[in-house]
Design a protein around this motif. Structure first.
Motif, PDB file in Angstrom:
ATOM      1  N   ASP A  95       0.751  -1.321   0.166  1.00 52.27           N
ATOM      2  CA  ASP A  95      -0.106  -0.082  -0.188  1.00 52.27           C
ATOM      3  C   ASP A  95       0.853   1.207  -0.163  1.00 52.27           C
ATOM      4  O   ASP A  95       1.561   1.463   0.965  1.00 52.27           O
ATOM      5  CB  ASP A  95      -0.795   0.083   1.123  1.00 52.27           C
ATOM      6  CG  ASP A  95      -1.892   1.250   1.216  1.00 52.27           C
ATOM      7  OD1 ASP A  95      -1.813   2.004   0.321  1.00 52.27           O
ATOM      8  OD2 ASP A  95      -2.647   1.436   2.257  1.00 52.27           O
TER       9      ASP A  95
ATOM     10  N   LYS B  17      -0.055   4.284  -0.481  1.00 52.51           N
ATOM     11  CA  LYS B  17      -0.839   5.511   0.044  1.00 52.51           C
ATOM     12  C   LYS B  17      -0.919   6.377  -1.395  1.00 52.51           C
ATOM     13  O   LYS B  17      -0.662   5.772  -2.294  1.00 52.51           O
ATOM     14  CB  LYS B  17      -0.256   6.256   1.211  1.00 52.51           C
ATOM     15  CG  LYS B  17       0.156   5.437   2.217  1.00 52.51           C
ATOM     16  CD  LYS B  17      -0.923   4.640   2.898  1.00 52.51           C
ATOM     17  CE  LYS B  17      -0.546   4.050   4.140  1.00 52.51           C
ATOM     18  NZ  LYS B  17      -1.660   3.223   4.889  1.00 52.51           N
TER      19      LYS B  17
ATOM     20  N   VAL C 159      -0.483   1.569  -5.249  1.00 53.56           N
ATOM     21  CA  VAL C 159      -0.091   0.583  -4.760  1.00 53.56           C
ATOM     22  C   VAL C 159       1.347   0.253  -5.442  1.00 53.56           C
ATOM     23  O   VAL C 159       1.498   0.462  -6.829  1.00 53.56           O
ATOM     24  CB  VAL C 159      -0.853  -0.895  -4.780  1.00 53.56           C
ATOM     25  CG1 VAL C 159      -2.045  -0.611  -3.856  1.00 53.56           C
ATOM     26  CG2 VAL C 159      -1.149  -1.141  -6.203  1.00 53.56           C
TER      27      VAL C 159
ATOM     28  N   PRO D  29      -4.938   0.896  -7.954  1.00 50.02           N
ATOM     29  CA  PRO D  29      -5.429  -0.566  -7.712  1.00 50.02           C
ATOM     30  C   PRO D  29      -6.221  -0.998  -8.765  1.00 50.02           C
ATOM     31  O   PRO D  29      -6.088  -2.275  -8.909  1.00 50.02           O
ATOM     32  CB  PRO D  29      -6.223  -0.300  -6.292  1.00 50.02           C
ATOM     33  CG  PRO D  29      -5.678   1.011  -5.885  1.00 50.02           C
ATOM     34  CD  PRO D  29      -5.123   1.879  -6.809  1.00 50.02           C
TER      35      PRO D  29
ATOM     36  N   THR E 141       1.311  -5.408   2.428  1.00 49.65           N
ATOM     37  CA  THR E 141       0.404  -4.427   3.130  1.00 49.65           C
ATOM     38  C   THR E 141      -0.743  -3.988   2.363  1.00 49.65           C
ATOM     39  O   THR E 141      -1.684  -3.440   2.831  1.00 49.65           O
ATOM     40  CB  THR E 141       0.991  -3.227   3.739  1.00 49.65           C
ATOM     41  OG1 THR E 141       1.590  -2.427   2.293  1.00 49.65           O
ATOM     42  CG2 THR E 141       2.219  -3.231   4.707  1.00 49.65           C
ATOM     43  N   GLY E 142      -0.789  -4.357   0.967  1.00 45.98           N
ATOM     44  CA  GLY E 142      -1.706  -4.056  -0.005  1.00 45.98           C
ATOM     45  C   GLY E 142      -2.805  -5.427  -0.267  1.00 45.98           C
ATOM     46  O   GLY E 142      -3.457  -5.238  -1.229  1.00 45.98           O
TER      47      GLY E 142
ATOM     48  N   ILE F 249      -6.375  -4.559  -0.348  1.00 42.32           N
ATOM     49  CA  ILE F 249      -6.695  -3.541  -1.634  1.00 42.32           C
ATOM     50  C   ILE F 249      -6.776  -4.626  -2.632  1.00 42.32           C
ATOM     51  O   ILE F 249      -7.878  -4.553  -3.446  1.00 42.32           O
ATOM     52  CB  ILE F 249      -5.632  -2.647  -1.696  1.00 42.32           C
ATOM     53  CG1 ILE F 249      -5.679  -1.573  -0.705  1.00 42.32           C
ATOM     54  CG2 ILE F 249      -5.742  -1.953  -2.990  1.00 42.32           C
ATOM     55  CD1 ILE F 249      -4.653  -0.701  -0.766  1.00 42.32           C
TER      56      ILE F 249
END
Length: 227
Positions: free
Chosen positions: A118, A120, A124, A144, A163-164, A167
């Motif tokens: 992720d 931000k 991504v 995304p 961390t994504g 998503i």
């Protein structure tokens, strides 16, 4: 005898270091502290901790490995600058490993892996690897909605890490892959194993991916840390 690899990772939330025996192909000591920020202040202490745990002097280090990103702009700079300083001080080679490759490595024995971080700002960072580790898609910054096309050539058995993950789950759909939310951060052992097998090809360079961050950085400081 110098036969150890020192691996460090400050590219994301963790401030990590590990000592890895090159001839024995095993981890001797490691620290993985999830600190969020403050990597510059903590890193040398973490390195000192793993050296002490392994009972190893600086002169035992034969090779360096560092996570070059993508990830936190400041964190990447801290790690790469530290390794560049140690490379010059210890006169040993260094290699850089992508955070996405290190994320994917523990899972690619079982099938293809999509590593997603992720980034931000509605983006991504992603890279796609075949079973066994061959790179199918190089690290890229994506919106995304582009993940479906990016991962299309993976085939069956796709695993998603980083961390994504959530998503990617929203974009790809629940049944499209095995989503591994517990595999969100780089394992320092995975990074060390990749670095041990990587042939040095010049000083490691940051991998920022985002245009505003993609500026050449002069390695700074920490050159005296090994003395």
């Amino acid at each position: 005898m110098a036969d150890l690899l020192l691996a460090i990772d400050t590219a994301n939330e963790r401030c990590s270091a590990a000592l890895y025996s090159l001839p024995e192909e095993r981890l001797l000591a490691s620290r993985e502290e999830e600190i969020g920020r403050g990597h510059a202040e903590r890193l040398m202490g973490v390195i000192a901790d793993v050296l002490a745990e392994a009972g190893a002097p600086w002169r035992a280090i034969a090779k360096l490995g560092v996570c070059i990103g993508p990830g936190s702009f400041t964190g990447i700079r801290v790690g790469v600058a530290c390794v560049r300083g140690l490379e010059l001080s210890l006169k040993v080679p260094a290699v850089g490993i992508s955070s996405l490759e290190a994320l994917a490595a523990p899972d690619w024995a079982e099938g293809p892996v999509l590593a997603v971080h992720d980034a931000k700002r509605g983006e991504v960072y992603a890279a796609l690897f075949a079973q066994g580790g061959k790179t199918l898609r190089e690290p890229q910054a994506l919106v995304p909605s582009d993940l479906s096309g990016f991962a299309a050539q993976a085939g069956a058995g796709l695993r998603v890490v980083g961390t994504g993950v959530e998503i990617a789950r929203e974009v790809l759909g629940e049944g499209a892959a095995l989503f591994r939310p517990e595999k969100r951060l780089v394992s320092i052992e995975a990074l060390a194993r990749l670095a041990a097998g990587r042939v040095p090809a010049g000083p490691p360079l940051p991998l920022y991916l985002r245009g505003a961050d993609a500026k050449a950085q002069v390695p700074l400081g920490l050159r005296a840390a090994a003395h």
